[in-house]
Design a protein around this motif. Sequence first.
Motif, PDB file in Angstrom:
ATOM      1  N   PRO A 102       0.818  -1.219   0.000  1.00 49.44           N
ATOM      2  CA  PRO A 102       0.000   0.000   0.000  1.00 49.44           C
ATOM      3  C   PRO A 102       0.856   1.276   0.000  1.00 49.44           C
ATOM      4  O   PRO A 102       1.823   1.390   0.760  1.00 49.44           O
ATOM      5  N   TRP A 103       0.488   2.202  -0.863  1.00 49.30           N
ATOM      6  CA  TRP A 103       1.119   3.524  -0.941  1.00 49.30           C
ATOM      7  C   TRP A 103       0.014   4.567  -0.962  1.00 49.30           C
ATOM      8  O   TRP A 103      -0.998   4.379  -1.629  1.00 49.30           O
ATOM      9  N   ASP A 104       0.224   5.678  -0.274  1.00 49.17           N
ATOM     10  CA  ASP A 104      -0.729   6.774  -0.390  1.00 49.17           C
ATOM     11  C   ASP A 104      -0.494   7.555  -1.678  1.00 49.17           C
ATOM     12  O   ASP A 104      -1.438   7.948  -2.348  1.00 49.17           O
ATOM     13  N   VAL A 105       0.772   7.792  -1.998  1.00 50.88           N
ATOM     14  CA  VAL A 105       1.117   8.561  -3.204  1.00 50.88           C
ATOM     15  C   VAL A 105       2.256   7.851  -3.920  1.00 50.88           C
ATOM     16  O   VAL A 105       3.230   7.437  -3.290  1.00 50.88           O
ATOM     17  N   VAL A 106       2.130   7.763  -5.233  1.00 50.21           N
ATOM     18  CA  VAL A 106       3.210   7.252  -6.081  1.00 50.21           C
ATOM     19  C   VAL A 106       3.441   8.268  -7.190  1.00 50.21           C
ATOM     20  O   VAL A 106       2.493   8.708  -7.842  1.00 50.21           O
ATOM     21  N   LEU A 107       4.697   8.640  -7.393  1.00 48.99           N
ATOM     22  CA  LEU A 107       5.075   9.461  -8.537  1.00 48.99           C
ATOM     23  C   LEU A 107       5.739   8.553  -9.556  1.00 48.99           C
ATOM     24  O   LEU A 107       6.730   7.881  -9.245  1.00 48.99           O
ATOM     25  N   VAL A 108       5.226   8.538 -10.776  1.00 45.41           N
ATOM     26  CA  VAL A 108       5.812   7.768 -11.870  1.00 45.41           C
ATOM     27  C   VAL A 108       6.460   8.755 -12.832  1.00 45.41           C
ATOM     28  O   VAL A 108       5.780   9.513 -13.527  1.00 45.41           O
ATOM     29  N   ASP A 109       7.788   8.745 -12.837  1.00 43.12           N
ATOM     30  CA  ASP A 109       8.562   9.664 -13.682  1.00 43.12           C
ATOM     31  C   ASP A 109       9.853   8.958 -14.125  1.00 43.12           C
ATOM     32  O   ASP A 109      10.922   9.541 -14.154  1.00 43.12           O
ATOM     33  N   GLN A 110       9.727   7.686 -14.432  1.00 41.97           N
ATOM     34  CA  GLN A 110      10.873   6.834 -14.698  1.00 41.97           C
ATOM     35  C   GLN A 110      11.242   6.794 -16.185  1.00 41.97           C
ATOM     36  O   GLN A 110      10.432   7.129 -17.039  1.00 41.97           O
ATOM     37  N   THR A 111      12.466   6.388 -16.433  1.00 37.09           N
ATOM     38  CA  THR A 111      12.910   6.105 -17.786  1.00 37.09           C
ATOM     39  C   THR A 111      13.470   4.691 -17.802  1.00 37.09           C
ATOM     40  O   THR A 111      13.964   4.215 -16.774  1.00 37.09           O
ATOM     41  N   PRO A 112      13.395   3.969 -18.878  1.00 37.93           N
ATOM     42  CA  PRO A 112      12.843   4.388 -20.159  1.00 37.93           C
ATOM     43  C   PRO A 112      11.321   4.554 -20.102  1.00 37.93           C
ATOM     44  O   PRO A 112      10.635   3.888 -19.332  1.00 37.93           O
ATOM     45  N   ASP A 113      10.848   5.448 -20.939  1.00 38.50           N
ATOM     46  CA  ASP A 113       9.445   5.845 -20.931  1.00 38.50           C
ATOM     47  C   ASP A 113       8.481   4.677 -21.114  1.00 38.50           C
ATOM     48  O   ASP A 113       7.438   4.629 -20.469  1.00 38.50           O
ATOM     49  N   GLU A 114       8.833   3.738 -21.972  1.00 34.44           N
ATOM     50  CA  GLU A 114       7.911   2.643 -22.269  1.00 34.44           C
ATOM     51  C   GLU A 114       7.690   1.709 -21.080  1.00 34.44           C
ATOM     52  O   GLU A 114       6.726   0.942 -21.064  1.00 34.44           O
ATOM     53  N   ASP A 115       8.523   1.777 -20.066  1.00 31.68           N
ATOM     54  CA  ASP A 115       8.335   0.956 -18.872  1.00 31.68           C
ATOM     55  C   ASP A 115       7.283   1.517 -17.918  1.00 31.68           C
ATOM     56  O   ASP A 115       6.849   0.819 -16.995  1.00 31.68           O
ATOM     57  N   ARG A 116       6.868   2.734 -18.132  1.00 27.90           N
ATOM     58  CA  ARG A 116       5.918   3.352 -17.195  1.00 27.90           C
ATOM     59  C   ARG A 116       4.607   2.587 -17.095  1.00 27.90           C
ATOM     60  O   ARG A 116       4.093   2.386 -15.998  1.00 27.90           O
ATOM     61  N   ILE A 117       4.049   2.162 -18.222  1.00 24.91           N
ATOM     62  CA  ILE A 117       2.748   1.490 -18.138  1.00 24.91           C
ATOM     63  C   ILE A 117       2.855   0.150 -17.418  1.00 24.91           C
ATOM     64  O   ILE A 117       1.917  -0.265 -16.747  1.00 24.91           O
ATOM     65  N   LYS A 118       3.984  -0.516 -17.520  1.00 27.08           N
ATOM     66  CA  LYS A 118       4.173  -1.779 -16.795  1.00 27.08           C
ATOM     67  C   LYS A 118       4.166  -1.529 -15.288  1.00 27.08           C
ATOM     68  O   LYS A 118       3.537  -2.260 -14.521  1.00 27.08           O
ATOM     69  N   THR A 119       4.862  -0.497 -14.866  1.00 29.71           N
ATOM     70  CA  THR A 119       4.925  -0.167 -13.439  1.00 29.71           C
ATOM     71  C   THR A 119       3.573   0.314 -12.937  1.00 29.71           C
ATOM     72  O   THR A 119       3.128  -0.081 -11.851  1.00 29.71           O
ATOM     73  N   ILE A 120       2.905   1.148 -13.707  1.00 26.77           N
ATOM     74  CA  ILE A 120       1.582   1.648 -13.320  1.00 26.77           C
ATOM     75  C   ILE A 120       0.614   0.482 -13.150  1.00 26.77           C
ATOM     76  O   ILE A 120      -0.154   0.435 -12.182  1.00 26.77           O
ATOM     77  N   ALA A 121       0.647  -0.483 -14.052  1.00 25.21           N
ATOM     78  CA  ALA A 121      -0.233  -1.651 -13.954  1.00 25.21           C
ATOM     79  C   ALA A 121       0.039  -2.421 -12.660  1.00 25.21           C
ATOM     80  O   ALA A 121      -0.902  -2.881 -12.002  1.00 25.21           O
ATOM     81  N   ARG A 122       1.285  -2.540 -12.281  1.00 25.97           N
ATOM     82  CA  ARG A 122       1.631  -3.239 -11.031  1.00 25.97           C
ATOM     83  C   ARG A 122       1.063  -2.520  -9.810  1.00 25.97           C
ATOM     84  O   ARG A 122       0.814  -3.152  -8.771  1.00 25.97           O
ATOM     85  N   LEU A 123       0.897  -1.221  -9.904  1.00 29.85           N
ATOM     86  CA  LEU A 123       0.469  -0.411  -8.762  1.00 29.85           C
ATOM     87  C   LEU A 123      -1.038  -0.206  -8.671  1.00 29.85           C
ATOM     88  O   LEU A 123      -1.530   0.356  -7.690  1.00 29.85           O
TER      89      LEU A 123
END
Length: 183
Positions: A102-123
């Motif tokens: 559990p997280w209250d806030v997550v900032l997604v600002d990672q590179t490489p850019d195409e990995d963002r949706i994979k991380t967002i889906a996990r969260l």
Amino acid sequence: MAGELEGGITKMAPVTMKLSFRYGSHLPVLLKAVLKTQGDILELGAGIFSTPMLHAFSMAQNRNVVTYENFNRWYRWFSIYEGKRHKVHFINKWEDAVVEKPWDVVLVDQTPDEDRIKTIARLADYAKYIVVHDANEGSNTEKTYHFSKIYHLFKYRYHYRDVEPNVMVLSNFVDLEGFMENA
């Protein structure tokens, strides 16, 4: 060369980096999410604007912050923020980041850019607010980030368009209607 100063403050060698105010366009939204919550914060991709701000909140509000970075130079630079309540980790691959909690806030600002949706889906089932930087709507952004592929995972979505680049907030736990209005 890094050295210890009075009070545990670390002295760093000067670093040269390209800097743009666009790097901080997510701050109003990130700040709003942090002020609406009291729990743990996850930062995916250290940043010249976000990391110091989140570190200050960790100290002022006794909140846990975890920062992950995959670019070694940035990791070394931002590791000065490592402390009792702020953990800074280097990872080679984003799938190595431990985010399933559990997280209250997550900032997604990672590179490489195409990995963002994979991380967002996990969260999707763990984060109250997921703040996504560089979230302009349109074909150019879609070609890079493919955000539309993860929209179905979330009940609520908010786009903040008053800055460039835009910022998006995703949640399955909090209705985001009027997100930027008074907390």
